[in-house]
Write an enzyme that holds these catalytic residues in place. Structure first.
Site, short mmCIF file in Angstrom:
data_model
loop_
_atom_site.label_atom_id
_atom_site.label_comp_id
_atom_site.label_asym_id
_atom_site.label_seq_id
_atom_site.Cartn_x
_atom_site.Cartn_y
_atom_site.Cartn_z
N ASP A 62 0.86 -1.18 0.00
CA ASP A 62 0.00 0.00 0.00
C ASP A 62 0.90 1.23 0.00
O ASP A 62 1.73 1.39 0.89
CB ASP A 62 -0.88 -0.03 1.25
CG ASP A 62 -1.89 1.11 1.30
OD1 ASP A 62 -1.72 2.10 0.56
OD2 ASP A 62 -2.84 1.00 2.08
N VAL A 63 0.75 2.10 -0.99
CA VAL A 63 1.63 3.26 -1.08
C VAL A 63 1.45 4.23 0.08
O VAL A 63 2.30 5.08 0.32
CB VAL A 63 1.43 4.02 -2.41
CG1 VAL A 63 1.88 3.16 -3.58
CG2 VAL A 63 -0.01 4.49 -2.58
N ASN A 85 2.35 7.09 -9.57
CA ASN A 85 1.16 6.87 -10.38
C ASN A 85 -0.02 6.26 -9.63
O ASN A 85 -1.16 6.38 -10.09
CB ASN A 85 1.53 5.96 -11.57
CG ASN A 85 0.34 5.53 -12.37
OD1 ASN A 85 -0.28 6.32 -13.08
ND2 ASN A 85 -0.01 4.25 -12.25
N TYR A 150 -11.35 13.20 -5.59
CA TYR A 150 -10.35 12.84 -6.60
C TYR A 150 -9.74 14.10 -7.21
O TYR A 150 -8.51 14.22 -7.31
CB TYR A 150 -11.02 11.99 -7.69
CG TYR A 150 -10.07 11.53 -8.76
CD1 TYR A 150 -9.23 10.44 -8.56
CD2 TYR A 150 -10.02 12.17 -10.00
CE1 TYR A 150 -8.36 10.01 -9.54
CE2 TYR A 150 -9.15 11.74 -11.00
CZ TYR A 150 -8.33 10.66 -10.76
OH TYR A 150 -7.47 10.24 -11.75
N LYS A 154 -5.79 15.39 -6.96
CA LYS A 154 -4.95 15.52 -8.15
C LYS A 154 -4.44 16.95 -8.33
O LYS A 154 -3.33 17.16 -8.84
CB LYS A 154 -5.73 15.07 -9.39
CG LYS A 154 -6.00 13.56 -9.41
CD LYS A 154 -4.70 12.77 -9.32
CE LYS A 154 -4.91 11.28 -9.45
NZ LYS A 154 -3.63 10.52 -9.43
N THR A 185 -8.81 2.80 -18.61
CA THR A 185 -8.14 1.97 -17.61
C THR A 185 -9.16 1.41 -16.64
O THR A 185 -10.35 1.76 -16.69
CB THR A 185 -7.07 2.76 -16.82
OG1 THR A 185 -7.75 3.72 -15.97
CG2 THR A 185 -6.11 3.49 -17.75
#
Length: 252
Positions: A62-63, A85, A150, A154, A185
């Site tokens: 998990d980042v 990413n 989101y 970003k 994606t």
């Protein structure tokens, strides 16, 4: 080899590497002759399915886990490139969004990006510099209703990339961000679209959504990988602190 695109004897780290843009970047760098890839994703099975010819080190992680990054940083003796990413999407207006969902998005998209970037910068400072690309989004540039968490995350990572660029130019490190528009994606495989996918088919729904852009279709992950590859490469040696918009004209 195209001038400026020689990645021989270099190492790159990619998060969110099991699918989508991350996997496409891994394949693109592999084709450019990179020596070693460090690939990170929560989807360990997906990482295992990547067919690459270079030396590959994979981590199912998990980042947003700081302990993972602390452990990895102690073992990173060299790093030339990084693609920050990993990310998740969410729906819902800001007024109606549950705080736990907000925090989940921020933990991965912002906190995880910070931890990845910090680790990459420290590793690159040990050597002779390098280049980083952070995956942002056009939703961080253009307000899009219904995806507030989101879009905010970003916008934050894009600005974080620019600050990191200013802080690290003297260390020979370039940091840029890319702001994709719609890309075909797995991020679209959300519960909100499953009913439409079941009724019309995923390909048809994605194609219809892509018609909202001047280009008339969504980008492929491979197309974004080529844009990211340019920003990573020596061909963009004079480019740092930029946010490259790759959206088929969506923000026009």
């Amino acid at each position: 080899m195209t001038e400026g695109y020689d990645f021989a004897s270099r190492t790159a780290l990619i998060t969110g590497a099991a699918s989508g843009i991350g996997a496409a970047c891994a394949r693109w760098l592999d084709r450019q002759g990179i020596e070693r890839l460090i690939l990170i994703d929560r989807d360990g099975e997906g990482l295992g399915k990547l067919a690459l010819s270079c030396d590959v080190e994979t981590h199912e992680a998990d980042v947003a886990d700081e302990r993972f990054w602390q452990g990895l940083e102690t073992r990173l003796d060299r790093l030339d490139h990084a693609v920050v990413n990993a990310g998740v999407g969410t729906g819902g207006t800001i007024a109606e969004l549950d705080f736990a969902e907000w925090r989940q998005v921020m933990a991965i998209n912002l906190d995880g990006a910070f931890l990845t970037l910090r680790t990459a910068l420290n590793a690159m400072r040990k050597g002779s510099g390098g280049s980083v690309v952070v995956t942002a989004s056009v939703t961080g540039l253009k307000p899009v209703p219904g995806i507030g968490a989101y879009g905010v995350s970003k916008a934050a990572v894009a600005h974080m990339a620019r600050i990191a660029a200013a802080e690290n130019a003297a260390h020979g490190i370039r940091v840029n961000a890319i702001a994709p528009g719609g890309v075909d994606t797995a991020i679209w495989n959300s519960p909100d679209l499953q009913a439409q996918f079941a009724q019309h088919g995923r390909e048809a729904v994605i194609a219809q959504m892509g018609k909202t852009t001047p280009r008339g279709r969504f980008a492929t992950a491979d197309e974004l990988a080529r844009d990211i590859g340019y920003l990573l490469s020596d061909a963009s040696a004079n480019v740092t602190g930029t946010v490259l918009t790759s959206d088929g004209g969506y923000t026009l």
